[in-house]
Scaffold this motif. Structure first.
Motif, PDB file in Angstrom:
ATOM      1  N   VAL A  69       0.741  -1.570   0.092  1.00  0.00           N
ATOM      2  CA  VAL A  69      -0.160   0.069   0.168  1.00  0.00           C
ATOM      3  C   VAL A  69       0.718   1.445   0.009  1.00  0.00           C
ATOM      4  N   VAL A  70       1.767   1.169   0.222  1.00  0.00           N
ATOM      5  CA  VAL A  70       3.035   2.419   0.465  1.00  0.00           C
ATOM      6  C   VAL A  70       3.408   2.795  -0.514  1.00  0.00           C
ATOM      7  N   GLY A  71       3.266   4.240  -1.218  1.00  0.00           N
ATOM      8  CA  GLY A  71       2.966   4.782  -2.180  1.00  0.00           C
ATOM      9  C   GLY A  71       2.048   4.571  -3.337  1.00  0.00           C
ATOM     10  N   LYS A  72       0.647   4.032  -3.317  1.00  0.00           N
ATOM     11  CA  LYS A  72      -0.370   4.013  -4.344  1.00  0.00           C
ATOM     12  C   LYS A  72      -1.425   5.179  -3.906  1.00  0.00           C
ATOM     13  N   SER A  73      -1.540   5.746  -4.252  1.00  0.00           N
ATOM     14  CA  SER A  73      -3.244   7.323  -3.794  1.00  0.00           C
ATOM     15  C   SER A  73      -4.106   5.636  -2.939  1.00  0.00           C
ATOM     16  N   LEU A  74      -4.913   6.911  -1.886  1.00  0.00           N
ATOM     17  CA  LEU A  74      -5.610   6.477  -1.508  1.00  0.00           C
ATOM     18  C   LEU A  74      -7.140   6.118  -3.075  1.00  0.00           C
ATOM     19  N   ARG A  75      -7.455   6.183  -3.496  1.00  0.00           N
ATOM     20  CA  ARG A  75      -8.243   5.641  -4.510  1.00  0.00           C
ATOM     21  C   ARG A  75      -7.859   4.407  -4.605  1.00  0.00           C
ATOM     22  N   GLU A  76      -6.757   4.044  -5.062  1.00  0.00           N
ATOM     23  CA  GLU A  76      -6.038   2.235  -5.446  1.00  0.00           C
ATOM     24  C   GLU A  76      -6.306   2.274  -4.032  1.00  0.00           C
ATOM     25  N   ILE A  77      -6.116   2.319  -3.148  1.00  0.00           N
ATOM     26  CA  ILE A  77      -6.534   1.301  -1.923  1.00  0.00           C
ATOM     27  C   ILE A  77      -7.646   1.391  -0.676  1.00  0.00           C
ATOM     28  N   LYS A  78      -8.466  -0.335  -0.712  1.00  0.00           N
ATOM     29  CA  LYS A  78      -9.543  -0.174  -0.270  1.00  0.00           C
ATOM     30  C   LYS A  78      -9.079  -0.170   0.644  1.00  0.00           C
ATOM     31  N   LEU A  79      -9.660   1.062   1.508  1.00  0.00           N
ATOM     32  CA  LEU A  79      -9.338   0.902   3.112  1.00  0.00           C
ATOM     33  C   LEU A  79     -10.603  -0.537   3.717  1.00  0.00           C
ATOM     34  N   GLU A  80     -11.741  -0.159   3.441  1.00  0.00           N
ATOM     35  CA  GLU A  80     -13.274  -1.093   3.573  1.00  0.00           C
ATOM     36  C   GLU A  80     -12.880  -2.354   3.004  1.00  0.00           C
ATOM     37  N   PRO A  90      -9.157 -15.052  12.329  1.00  0.00           N
ATOM     38  CA  PRO A  90      -9.933 -15.869  13.588  1.00  0.00           C
ATOM     39  C   PRO A  90      -8.863 -15.023  14.994  1.00  0.00           C
ATOM     40  N   TYR A  91      -8.422 -14.155  15.236  1.00  0.00           N
ATOM     41  CA  TYR A  91      -7.932 -14.157  16.361  1.00  0.00           C
ATOM     42  C   TYR A  91      -7.962 -12.623  16.684  1.00  0.00           C
ATOM     43  N   VAL A  92      -9.173 -12.475  15.239  1.00  0.00           N
ATOM     44  CA  VAL A  92      -9.448 -10.750  15.047  1.00  0.00           C
ATOM     45  C   VAL A  92     -11.090 -10.358  15.667  1.00  0.00           C
ATOM     46  N   SER A  93     -11.202  -9.474  17.032  1.00  0.00           N
ATOM     47  CA  SER A  93     -12.106  -9.302  17.311  1.00  0.00           C
ATOM     48  C   SER A  93     -13.425  -8.357  16.910  1.00  0.00           C
ATOM     49  N   GLN A  94     -11.979  -7.104  16.008  1.00  0.00           N
ATOM     50  CA  GLN A  94     -12.710  -5.620  15.594  1.00  0.00           C
ATOM     51  C   GLN A  94     -11.340  -5.070  15.218  1.00  0.00           C
ATOM     52  N   ALA A  95     -11.367  -4.789  13.547  1.00  0.00           N
ATOM     53  CA  ALA A  95     -10.120  -3.811  12.690  1.00  0.00           C
ATOM     54  C   ALA A  95     -11.168  -2.727  13.091  1.00  0.00           C
ATOM     55  N   GLU A  96     -10.375  -1.852  12.230  1.00  0.00           N
ATOM     56  CA  GLU A  96     -10.531  -0.078  12.272  1.00  0.00           C
ATOM     57  C   GLU A  96      -9.232   0.508  11.509  1.00  0.00           C
ATOM     58  N   ILE A  97      -9.219   0.368  10.375  1.00  0.00           N
ATOM     59  CA  ILE A  97      -8.399   1.733   9.473  1.00  0.00           C
ATOM     60  C   ILE A  97      -8.500   2.621   8.926  1.00  0.00           C
ATOM     61  N   HIS A  98      -7.790   3.906   8.704  1.00  0.00           N
ATOM     62  CA  HIS A  98      -8.386   5.205   7.856  1.00  0.00           C
ATOM     63  C   HIS A  98      -7.044   5.873   7.582  1.00  0.00           C
ATOM     64  N   MET A  99      -6.536   6.683   7.119  1.00  0.00           N
ATOM     65  CA  MET A  99      -5.580   7.551   6.073  1.00  0.00           C
ATOM     66  C   MET A  99      -5.488   8.902   6.895  1.00  0.00           C
TER      67      MET A  99
END
Length: 273
Positions: A69-80, A90-99
């Protein structure tokens, strides 16, 4: 005619229209700027006392599934899409991602907390988390939780299935009940389900098995076990009995190693005493 015009209303109307147009233009500029914003770095934070996964695991997963993802534009990164992929682990209960404004993609991951390790009668192993889901065992990390084994029929087919049987739910209830209790957290090292489907507690100190049956009336059963440790064990020592049974209400049944019988120290007790 002109005198009749409400100049103040006209002024505020023009001002409002100008502000609306300006806002639209500003939002368009921000949107174009965000779309052109390039990811400058990837920062991962993993919360929770467990260490099933770490920052490197999440970073590798993102790069393997979505490319670097480093070097890509926000348009190219599918955050959702990235967020949803992380939450499927299986070891994750919740995740949040933002720029951030500086182009840093920040990923915050909350791990599942497991409370019990189960080894069923077929030898299949799994953890149970605080939400009653089954979590797979991994060689990478072994949490310090109670182990339950023996005549347990609960199956394990895929990660994050919900616990189905009353027996395993009872095992979890016992773990949750003794959590925070200094005596029982230190004394109970394992739980075993015998052929009668009764739950036995394996103590750290002493060779006797503590039979409680199920998770009903836990306060009463544990109080009677405390009476055994305080009033009976000091008189007979740790070698006298093979099993202490508090399954039945108001009773402490002590079973000698050489054979079961009504020992002189066996007693029916009133909880008033």
């Amino acid at each position: 005619m002109l005198k009749r015009i409400r100049w103040s209303l006209l002024f505020y109307t023009i001002l409002g229209l100008g502000a609306a147009v300006g806002l639209v233009v500003l939002m368009g500029l921000i949107e174009r700027k965000d779309a052109a914003q390039v990811c400058t770095s990837l920062k991962v934070n993993v919360e929770g006392k467990e260490t099933f996964i770490d920052q490197e695991d999440i970073s590798k997963m993102i790069n393997n599934q979505f490319g670097n993802v480093v070097g890509k534009s926000l348009r190219e990164i599918k955050l959702e899409d990235i967020e949803q992929a992380i939450e499927k682990l299986p070891y994750v209960s919740q995740a949040e991602i933002h720029m951030d404004m500086d182009g840093t993609v920040r990923v915050n991951v909350k791990q599942r907390e497991v409370v019990l390790r189960v080894i069923n009668s077929q030898g299949r192993e799994f953890y149970v988390d605080t939400e009653g889901h089954k979590v797979p065992v991994t060689l990478k990390y072994v949490p310090r939780v109670l182990v339950a084994n023996g005549n347990i029929k609960e199956s394990y087919n895929k990660p994050l299935e919900e616990v189905e049987t009353i027996l395993v739910k009872d095992l979890v209830r016992i773990v949750e009940h003794v959590r925070g209790n200094e005596l029982w957290e230190n004394q109970i090292v394992q739980m075993y389900v015998n052929q009668d489907k009764d739950i036995e507690l394996i103590p750290r100190v002493g060779k006797e098995v503590l039979l409680i049956g199920n998770a009903d009336s836990l306060d009463s059963k544990l109080r009677r076990l405390e009476l055994y440790y305080k009033n009976i064990l000091p008189k007979v020592g740790t070698e006298a009995y093979s099993r202490i049974n508090v399954k039945y209400g108001g009773q402490i049944i002590c079973e000698r190693r050489e054979g079961w019988f009504m020992d002189s120290l066996q007693m029916k007790i009133s909880m008033k005493n």
